[in-house]
Design an enzyme around this catalytic site. Sequence first.
Site, PDB file in Angstrom:
ATOM      1  N   PHE A 163       0.903  -1.341   0.062  1.00 54.89           N
ATOM      2  CA  PHE A 163       0.036   0.209  -0.016  1.00 54.89           C
ATOM      3  C   PHE A 163       0.867   1.433   0.095  1.00 54.89           C
ATOM      4  O   PHE A 163       1.749   1.447   0.857  1.00 54.89           O
ATOM      5  CB  PHE A 163      -0.897   0.035   1.172  1.00 54.89           C
ATOM      6  CG  PHE A 163      -2.016  -0.755   1.199  1.00 54.89           C
ATOM      7  CD1 PHE A 163      -3.350  -0.660   0.580  1.00 54.89           C
ATOM      8  CD2 PHE A 163      -2.138  -1.991   2.078  1.00 54.89           C
ATOM      9  CE1 PHE A 163      -4.569  -1.037   0.539  1.00 54.89           C
ATOM     10  CE2 PHE A 163      -3.269  -2.716   2.056  1.00 54.89           C
ATOM     11  CZ  PHE A 163      -4.436  -2.421   1.320  1.00 54.89           C
ATOM     12  N   ASP A 164       0.574   2.291  -0.824  1.00 57.99           N
ATOM     13  CA  ASP A 164       0.911   3.469  -0.565  1.00 57.99           C
ATOM     14  C   ASP A 164       0.348   4.144   0.667  1.00 57.99           C
ATOM     15  O   ASP A 164      -0.773   3.702   0.989  1.00 57.99           O
ATOM     16  CB  ASP A 164       0.483   4.422  -1.916  1.00 57.99           C
ATOM     17  CG  ASP A 164       0.688   5.936  -1.558  1.00 57.99           C
ATOM     18  OD1 ASP A 164       2.044   6.218  -1.119  1.00 57.99           O
ATOM     19  OD2 ASP A 164      -0.152   6.767  -1.927  1.00 57.99           O
ATOM     20  N   ALA A 165       0.894   5.168   1.138  1.00 58.32           N
ATOM     21  CA  ALA A 165       0.183   5.742   2.715  1.00 58.32           C
ATOM     22  C   ALA A 165      -0.610   6.762   2.304  1.00 58.32           C
ATOM     23  O   ALA A 165      -1.754   6.864   2.386  1.00 58.32           O
ATOM     24  CB  ALA A 165       1.425   5.981   3.540  1.00 58.32           C
ATOM     25  N   ASP A 166      -0.162   7.822   1.937  1.00 59.33           N
ATOM     26  CA  ASP A 166      -0.808   9.263   1.773  1.00 59.33           C
ATOM     27  C   ASP A 166      -1.912   9.090   0.512  1.00 59.33           C
ATOM     28  O   ASP A 166      -1.591   9.005  -0.700  1.00 59.33           O
ATOM     29  CB  ASP A 166       0.000  10.627   1.584  1.00 59.33           C
ATOM     30  CG  ASP A 166       1.036  10.511   2.759  1.00 59.33           C
ATOM     31  OD1 ASP A 166       0.353  10.219   3.791  1.00 59.33           O
ATOM     32  OD2 ASP A 166       2.208  11.111   2.776  1.00 59.33           O
ATOM     33  N   VAL A 190      -1.041  -0.909  -4.439  1.00 63.43           N
ATOM     34  CA  VAL A 190      -2.076  -0.117  -4.499  1.00 63.43           C
ATOM     35  C   VAL A 190      -2.003   1.335  -4.159  1.00 63.43           C
ATOM     36  O   VAL A 190      -1.161   1.504  -3.047  1.00 63.43           O
ATOM     37  CB  VAL A 190      -3.266  -0.735  -3.358  1.00 63.43           C
ATOM     38  CG1 VAL A 190      -4.550   0.172  -3.306  1.00 63.43           C
ATOM     39  CG2 VAL A 190      -3.463  -2.178  -3.842  1.00 63.43           C
TER      40      VAL A 190
END
Length: 227
Positions: free
Chosen positions: A8-11, A178
């Site tokens: 996963f990307d965070a922001d 993602v």
Amino acid sequence: MKYDCILFDADDTLFDYGMAESHALNHAFTHFGLPTGAHDYAESYQEINRALWKDYEEGRITSAALRVERFNRLFAAHDLALKPEAFSDAYLRFLGEGTFLIQGAAELCRELTGCRLAIITNGIKDVQNARIQGSPLSEVFEAVIVSEETGYQKPETGIFDYAFARLNLTDKSKVLMVGDSLTSDIRGGMNYGIDTCWFNPLAKPGNAGITPTYEIRSLDELLEIIR
């Protein structure tokens, strides 16, 4: 499950960066005696910050330089008598408090107990770790991989090499990236040869040169893909 590991990307994928940014700007300007500063200069700051993060993605500036340069440019543009270095330190401290989640993020992660989950994010290590550790997702991720610690940033393949080594991953067909950014998350995943899912809640137009494997409007749609 179709995938063993979800990167996963965070922001703006799991964490609401806009709310974190607003929190940090409000508190930093108030701390330096300008309680209306966030309202007065937020739009200008965001424009400068976006341009510098694009430069970072393309290797034209380091994260250490970026964190101060954005305020140097902002204060110069508006003739503000503030010290960029001191302001940056305060801003990053307040940004680390920004643990706000995108709607559905916590529920999604609870449903993905059959998958290995990790974060792979461009950003500043201390800030990202503080935000994640202070959030309801603090125990969810097997690893939090931040560009600053790897020496590479998305979309560079080096950060994915680092992630695969850290997580002991070998089968690219079992890994899904993602994220909300076509130019960093999706292009990065494509360049590395893994499937990608573009989180696009605002139905932004696509890019002819960047084609995600999947596209979703809400996080709960990811469950249908993975299952």
